[in-house]
Enzyme design. Sequence first.
Site, mmCIF file in Angstrom:
data_model
loop_
_atom_site.group_PDB
_atom_site.id
_atom_site.type_symbol
_atom_site.label_atom_id
_atom_site.label_comp_id
_atom_site.label_asym_id
_atom_site.label_seq_id
_atom_site.Cartn_x
_atom_site.Cartn_y
_atom_site.Cartn_z
ATOM 1 N N LYS A 281 53.468 84.064 27.344
ATOM 2 C CA LYS A 281 53.648 82.642 27.666
ATOM 3 C C LYS A 281 53.171 82.432 29.098
ATOM 4 C CE LYS A 281 55.506 78.782 25.916
ATOM 5 N NZ LYS A 281 56.954 78.746 25.673
ATOM 6 N N HIS A 282 52.249 81.512 29.293
ATOM 7 C CA HIS A 282 51.699 81.227 30.624
ATOM 8 C C HIS A 282 51.189 82.498 31.303
ATOM 9 C CE1 HIS A 282 52.874 77.101 30.249
ATOM 10 N NE2 HIS A 282 54.144 77.410 30.105
ATOM 11 N N ASN A 424 55.524 89.374 42.069
ATOM 12 C CA ASN A 424 56.154 90.689 41.981
ATOM 13 C C ASN A 424 56.680 90.913 40.571
ATOM 14 O OD1 ASN A 424 55.957 91.674 44.725
ATOM 15 N ND2 ASN A 424 57.486 90.127 45.304
ATOM 16 N N HIS A 530 47.835 88.941 40.709
ATOM 17 C CA HIS A 530 48.132 87.619 41.271
ATOM 18 C C HIS A 530 47.469 86.506 40.467
ATOM 19 C CE1 HIS A 530 48.842 90.230 44.905
ATOM 20 N NE2 HIS A 530 49.964 89.556 44.787
#
Length: 530
Positions: A281-282, A424, A530
Amino acid sequence: MTDSIRRITRALISVSDKSGLVPFAEALAAAGVEIVSTGGTAAALAAAGLPVRDVAELTGFPEMMDGRVKTLHPAVHGGLLAIRDSAEHQNSAKQHGIEPIDLLVVSLYPFEATIASGADFDTSIENIDIGGPAMIRAAAKNFDGVAVVVDPDDYERVLAEMRANASGTTIELRRRLAAKAYARTAAYDAAISRWFAEVVKEDVPTWRSFGGRLAQPLRYGENPHQTAAFYHMAPSRAGVATAHQHQGKELSYNNLNDTDAAFELVAEFDPSKTAAVAIIKHANPCGVATGATLKDAYEKALRCDPVSAFGGIIALNREIDAEAAEAMTQIFTEVVIAPGASDAAREIFAAKKNLRLLTTNMLPDPRAPGLLVRSLAGGLLVQSRDDAVVEDFDLKVVTKRQPTEAEFADMRFAFKVAKHVKSNAIVYARQGATVGIGAGQMSRVDSTRIAAWKAGEAAKTAEIAEPLTRGSVVASDAFFPFADGLIAAADAGATAVIQPGGSMRDEEVIAAADARNLAMVFTGIRHFRH
């Protein structure tokens, strides 16, 4: 420019992709266009009974040097570059017997397909087109007088204009064709330059270029006010770019991004050894698991965070069977992607009209090299993809207690998943399944606590007495900068830890693990994402 309509009287055609060639040339000939051609293209047209003039008649030179030299001649380039409304250009053309070329049709040597097939160096070199790009650039520069076609998809577009304009083309069309032509040569050269950089092992070349072909215009980007499109690059790794969509509406920007994330994650697990399922998801996993069957793996993955899984993306590392398909259709899912799907599974999915099913025939190789590109204001960040695989690491036990075999297996599993979680990243795992995931937090200790909290919420949903983090292992994508994150994991019930190590406070973190009888392993490799 004095006239926006330019009549086509002579066309030069030289194509490696001969799809649609003969009907197009027949239509040109019927419109009274003289056709000049080269090599295999000329042979194909002659075999179809079409009148064709060999380019050697224009140049006065035969093809030579294995066909490397055939169109690099003033008779060709003068015919393409001469400005129609310039008396000086026209006088020069007349003086040197240069005939105008009003339409150039070129498809380049198939360099991208050649390298994708794994061809050797010499074969790849021979598939670098020289004359084709030179002619395309010449014709595109002189779009005022010349139409240039580099894609068979544009044949009908040109013919339609000719029918509407007494065998002529408009300046609007010629400009669009010129823009497409330059984009084609740019993408072609980009593929060559990338391949050559890999051959000579040039990791940071002075100039870096990328190019791709439009695969799908998208309705919008991440948000409705953003424009977007999906482009294929050559050669393509197995994955979303090579997938076949069996059903469902058009994939969106976010669908494609999330599906790619899901499939890259599940490919970390060898299908010959275990079934694996990832729910995304996302672009973050909300559940990942291995199991004896895909159904078993799916149910374990779903248990990790059933709330977030709603409307997610599911990736599987094996051909989907009916049992797994039936289980997956019990909640709303946007996309399912796998190497394949049985007929029975496809029939089950077909009842879910809003579900998109993609198959690829193979998994992406997690060890394969590649490049990742991100745009910044005024530039690009380019890096090699993270192809590090935990099975290749030299794992170092740094605590007094050695991990058990079961803990070691779960730590390797958890670290594979952590590689695909936004930093993180913290991943709790137990018995080959994630039980808590903390993603994208600014503080690692917050990721640790959020993952534990989500595990507690999942336990409530499943009506389990205690969170599944009890007796789990925990993976961190980068080192613990302080002992607080490790202590939070121990408080959640983790018994073993896998992390890269390398903090100035490693000894403090190791001491905290020893004080709580945790086993801890350092990988020496981190997985920032990231």
